[in-house]
Design a protein around this motif. Structure first.
Motif, short mmCIF file in Angstrom:
data_model
loop_
_atom_site.label_atom_id
_atom_site.label_comp_id
_atom_site.label_asym_id
_atom_site.label_seq_id
_atom_site.Cartn_x
_atom_site.Cartn_y
_atom_site.Cartn_z
N LYS A 91 0.82 -1.20 0.00
CA LYS A 91 0.00 0.00 0.00
C LYS A 91 0.86 1.26 0.00
O LYS A 91 2.06 1.22 0.27
N GLU A 92 0.23 2.38 -0.30
CA GLU A 92 0.93 3.65 -0.32
C GLU A 92 1.15 4.16 1.09
O GLU A 92 0.49 3.74 2.04
N ARG A 93 2.09 5.08 1.21
CA ARG A 93 2.36 5.69 2.49
C ARG A 93 1.26 6.71 2.81
O ARG A 93 1.04 7.65 2.05
N ASP A 94 0.58 6.51 3.92
CA ASP A 94 -0.56 7.34 4.28
C ASP A 94 -0.24 8.28 5.44
O ASP A 94 0.54 7.96 6.34
N PHE A 95 -0.88 9.42 5.39
CA PHE A 95 -0.75 10.41 6.44
C PHE A 95 -1.49 9.96 7.69
O PHE A 95 -2.63 9.51 7.62
N VAL A 96 -0.84 10.10 8.84
CA VAL A 96 -1.45 9.74 10.11
C VAL A 96 -1.76 10.99 10.93
O VAL A 96 -2.90 11.22 11.33
N ALA A 97 -0.73 11.78 11.19
CA ALA A 97 -0.91 12.98 12.00
C ALA A 97 0.28 13.90 11.83
O ALA A 97 1.38 13.46 11.48
N ALA A 98 0.08 15.18 12.09
CA ALA A 98 1.15 16.16 12.02
C ALA A 98 0.95 17.21 13.10
O ALA A 98 -0.18 17.47 13.52
N VAL A 99 2.04 17.82 13.53
CA VAL A 99 1.98 18.86 14.54
C VAL A 99 2.93 19.98 14.13
O VAL A 99 4.05 19.74 13.67
N SER A 100 2.49 21.22 14.30
CA SER A 100 3.28 22.37 13.91
C SER A 100 4.30 22.73 14.97
O SER A 100 4.23 22.29 16.12
N TRP A 101 5.25 23.58 14.58
CA TRP A 101 6.25 24.08 15.53
C TRP A 101 5.68 25.22 16.35
O TRP A 101 5.93 25.31 17.55
#
Length: 126
Positions: free
Chosen positions: A43-53
């Motif tokens: 499968k493709e690499r999927d986005f899980v979560a991100a956090v800003s600086w």
């Protein structure tokens, strides 16, 4: 060059919880947006979560919203992913990623990140 090392993966039963960590070295943790992606075999690499600086604003993929929580400890140069109510479909290699970006930026596309860890395996048994 920023280096990222994930840890905390393992085998967990469906409905259980797991906490992943990503330790950063080789550069300041400041001004880096951080994220978690995952990839299951074939499968493709999927986005899980991100956090800003800037203010620690976070974004989540639809499939994990309400179950996962991303957090960062800038003093420790460490990123975390708290995973609750795990499902079999959460099984994947989880990757930590970083990109130099200030403010509240928190990209959700894999090609927007410049630095990657080697991944940690998470297996959820049903």
């Amino acid at each position: 060059q920023v280096q990222l090392v994930e840890s905390g993966g393992g085998l967990v039963q469906a409905g259980g919880s797991l906490r992943l960590s990503c330790a950063a070295s080789g550069g300041s943790f400041g001004r880096y947006a951080m994220a978690w992606f995952r990839q299951a075999p074939g499968k493709e690499r999927d986005f899980v979560a991100a956090v800003s600086w800037g203010d620690g604003s976070s974004s989540y993929g639809d499939s994990v919203k309400g179950r996962f929580t991303i957090a960062r400890d800038n003093a420790k140069n460490t990123l975390y992913l708290q995973m609750n109510s795990l499902k079999a479909e959460d099984t994947a290699v989880y990757y930590c990623a970083a990109v130099y970006a200030g403010g509240n930026l928190r990209p959700a596309r894999w090609n927007q990140y410049a630095h990657w860890g080697q991944g940690t395996q998470v297996t959820v048994s049903s």
